[in-house]
Design a protein around this motif. Structure first.
Motif, PDB file in Angstrom:
ATOM      1  N   TYR A  42       1.036  -1.093  -0.137  1.00 19.00           N
ATOM      2  CA  TYR A  42      -0.127   0.062   0.120  1.00 19.00           C
ATOM      3  C   TYR A  42       1.001   1.224   0.156  1.00 19.00           C
ATOM      4  O   TYR A  42       0.958   2.094   1.098  1.00 19.00           O
ATOM      5  N   TRP A  45      -0.633   4.495   1.261  1.00 22.87           N
ATOM      6  CA  TRP A  45      -0.973   4.503   2.603  1.00 22.87           C
ATOM      7  C   TRP A  45       0.049   4.476   3.479  1.00 22.87           C
ATOM      8  O   TRP A  45       0.604   5.365   4.452  1.00 22.87           O
ATOM      9  N   GLY A  46       1.237   3.620   3.185  1.00 17.05           N
ATOM     10  CA  GLY A  46       2.683   3.683   3.673  1.00 17.05           C
ATOM     11  C   GLY A  46       3.151   5.229   3.833  1.00 17.05           C
ATOM     12  O   GLY A  46       3.723   5.531   4.919  1.00 17.05           O
ATOM     13  N   GLY A  48       1.879   7.892   3.416  1.00 11.13           N
ATOM     14  CA  GLY A  48       0.973   8.812   4.083  1.00 11.13           C
ATOM     15  C   GLY A  48       1.346   8.448   5.507  1.00 11.13           C
ATOM     16  O   GLY A  48       1.308   9.410   6.272  1.00 11.13           O
ATOM     17  N   LYS A  49       1.223   7.208   6.077  1.00  9.96           N
ATOM     18  CA  LYS A  49       1.765   7.029   7.413  1.00  9.96           C
ATOM     19  C   LYS A  49       3.137   7.687   8.026  1.00  9.96           C
ATOM     20  O   LYS A  49       3.080   7.911   9.053  1.00  9.96           O
ATOM     21  N   HIS A  55      -2.739  12.511   2.493  1.00  9.44           N
ATOM     22  CA  HIS A  55      -3.796  11.949   1.707  1.00  9.44           C
ATOM     23  C   HIS A  55      -5.208  11.889   2.649  1.00  9.44           C
ATOM     24  O   HIS A  55      -4.968  11.882   3.904  1.00  9.44           O
ATOM     25  N   PRO A  57      -8.146  10.120   4.520  1.00 11.32           N
ATOM     26  CA  PRO A  57      -8.018   8.970   5.129  1.00 11.32           C
ATOM     27  C   PRO A  57      -9.220   7.901   4.538  1.00 11.32           C
ATOM     28  O   PRO A  57     -10.075   8.453   3.872  1.00 11.32           O
ATOM     29  N   PHE A  58      -9.017   6.665   4.466  1.00 10.60           N
ATOM     30  CA  PHE A  58      -9.802   5.938   3.513  1.00 10.60           C
ATOM     31  C   PHE A  58     -10.977   5.426   4.525  1.00 10.60           C
ATOM     32  O   PHE A  58     -10.900   5.143   5.856  1.00 10.60           O
TER      33      PHE A  58
END
Length: 163
Positions: A42, A45-46, A48-49, A55, A57-58
Motif C-alpha cells: 500500500y 497508505w505507507g 501517508g503514515k 492523503h 483517510p480511507f
C-alpha cells in the motif's frame, strides 16, 4: 553501375525487433507492477503514515461514493485497449482528439460550468482553417507518395529530412 541488392531479411528483422521490444516492455511493465504491489502493498497508505505523502483517510462511505469513478476509469482502459486492437492509430487519434470538445460540452451541461470562450478571431480561424486543409492534404499526399514511389519507411524519412 552495379545493382543494389535488397536484403529481404531486413524488413522482417526490423519488424521482429519492434514486436519483441514492445512485448518485452509490456511484459516488464507487468512484472514491475507485480513486484511493486507485492513488495509495497500500500504505497500511498505507507507514504501517508510516514508523513511523506498527505492523503485523505480511507473510509468505506467515501469508497462507495468513489466506486463509480473507479469503474469508469477501468472501463475506459478496457475500451481504449479494444479500440487500439480493432482500429488503426489514425482512428484512435481522431476520436481521442474529440475529447476536449466533449468534456467542455459535458462540463457545461452537467456541471453547470460556463460555456468555454470561443475566442473568435477571423485571423485565428483563417489560420486554423488553413492548417486543417494543409495537414489533411499533407497526410493524403504523403500516403499517396508512400504507396506509389516505392520507398521503404526509412527511405521516405531520409528523403523528407534531406529535402
Amino acid at each position: 553501375m552495379s545493382a543494389i541488392r535488397v536484403d529481404s531479411a531486413k524488413p522482417y528483422f526490423a519488424t521482429s525487433s519492434l514486436v519483441i521490444g514492445y512485448a518485452l516492455c509490456s511484459s516488464l511493465l507487468a512484472v514491475i507492477n507485480k513486484f511493486a504491489i507485492t513488495k509495497f502493498n500500500y504505497p500511498v497508505w505507507g507514504l501517508g503514515k510516514s508523513g511523506f505523502l498527505p492523503h485523505d483517510p480511507f473510509t468505506w462511505q467515501t469508497a462507495k461514493t468513489f466506486l463509480p469513478a473507479a469503474l469508469v476509469f477501468y472501463l475506459a482502459i478496457f475500451i481504449n485497449t479494444n479500440l487500439l486492437r480493432h482500429a488503426n492509430v489514425d482512428t484512435f487519434v481522431v476520436f481521442r482528439s474529440c475529447t476536449p470538445l466533449l468534456v467542455a460540452l459535458a462540463d457545461t451541461a452537467f456541471r453547470k460550468q460556463p460555456i468555454p470562450d470561443w475566442g473568435f478571431s477571423s485571423t485565428a480561424y483563417s489560420w486554423a482553417f488553413a492548417d486543417l486543409v494543409t495537414i489533411a492534404t499533407k497526410m493524403v499526399y504523403i500516403k499517396h507518395m508512400f504507396t506509389n514511389v516505392g520507398l521503404n519507411a526509412w527511405g521516405f524519412v531520409l528523403y523528407n529530412n534531406d529535402l
